[in-house]
Write an enzyme that holds these catalytic residues in place. Structure first.
Site, PDB file in Angstrom:
ATOM      1  N   SER A   1       0.847  -1.190   0.000  1.00 45.72           N
ATOM      2  CA  SER A   1       0.000   0.000   0.000  1.00 45.72           C
ATOM      3  C   SER A   1       0.882   1.240   0.000  1.00 45.72           C
ATOM      4  O   SER A   1       2.031   1.197   0.469  1.00 45.72           O
ATOM      5  CB  SER A   1      -0.905   0.020   1.237  1.00 45.72           C
TER       6      SER A   1
ATOM      7  N   TYR B   1      -1.406  -0.850  10.654  1.00 48.86           N
ATOM      8  CA  TYR B   1      -1.581  -0.963   9.204  1.00 48.86           C
ATOM      9  C   TYR B   1      -0.297  -0.577   8.471  1.00 48.86           C
ATOM     10  O   TYR B   1       0.176  -1.289   7.579  1.00 48.86           O
ATOM     11  CB  TYR B   1      -2.733  -0.068   8.754  1.00 48.86           C
TER      12      TYR B   1
END
Length: 251
Positions: free
Chosen positions: A144, A157
């Protein structure tokens, strides 16, 4: 691109990016294994692919469980003979839900064990098969842009996405001698819900002029795993419409 008769495992393929990636490989002739913890979603993806004329097998798999991963690879080999391509897409969708001061060790471990450890274990088991292929194999890890930038309260995350990016270059070096390429894709804003509900400001903050769609990531996967692109390994491909390159000044 032609993936005729190649066997592809896509983890987390029950919905969103994973589902579109699986459909894209099937449309180009691959035999696709749908690895998904949600049985209903996994079966639906496999049925959709078969309805579209493709070849698909659903195998229930929780990538936080080593035994599930080993079983997934075994079932893939039993059904299709080998593993040629692995797309590590599975992960906890709400991994950045907890606030910094409330984030527990258990929640942290759950995120890292499912997402980062799962990526490693999945690649380890698939590579054991790929290294015996005449043409090796290819792995793509879905990371990501959060590995490069952050919003508040996204520590778990960001940590697992950063881990996946680091795992990518480490595994690329380790597995290169076995003819296996390992790359990662860093998606930006990829809308998997109601695209029509997005605002003009959502699109305009992207130099490309729009928010991304799952098909953008699927095309990147096809590129990185094409037999014609074997010179690309250890790379991080940012697919974000240029969003992370645009300077934004708050008043």
């Amino acid at each position: 691109m032609n993936f005729e008769n190649l066997t592809v495992i896509v983890t987390g393929a029950g919905r969103g990016i994973g589902k579109e990636v699986a459909r894209a490989y099937a449309a180009d002739g691959a035999k696709v294994v749908i690895a998904e913890v949600n049985k209903e979603q996994g079966e639906r993806t496999a049925e959709d692919i078969r309805r579209e004329g493709g070849k698909a097998l659903f195998v229930p798999c929780d990538v936080s469980r080593e035994e599930d991963i080993i079983g997934l690879v075994d079932q893939t080999v039993q059904a299709f003979g080998t593993v040629d391509i692995l797309i590590n897409n599975a992960g906890i969708a709400n991994a950045h839900a907890a606030k910094f001061y409330e984030l527990s060790a258990m929640e942290w471990d759950n995120v890292m064990n499912t997402n980062a450890r799962g990526c490693f274990l999945m690649t380890r088991e698939a590579a054991k098969v790929m290294r015996n292929n005449p043409n090796g194999g290819a792995v793509v890890n879905i990371s990501s842009t959060r590995a490069l930038m952050s919003e508040p309260d996204t520590e778990a995350y960001a940590a697992f996405k950063g881990a996946i990016s680091s795992l990518t270059h480490a595994m690329a070096v380790t597995l290169g001698k076995d003819g296996i390429t390992v790359n990662s894709i860093l998606p930006g804003w990829i809308e998997t819900g109601d695209y029509s509900g997005l605002r003009e400001i959502d699109h305009s903050q992207h130099p490309a002029g729009r928010v991304g769609i799952p098909g953008d990531i699927a095309k990147a996967c096809l590129y990185l795993t094409s037999p014609a692109n074997r010179f690309v390994t250890g790379a991080q491909l940012v697919v974000d419409g240029g969003m992370t390159r645009k300077m934004i000044y708050e008043p």
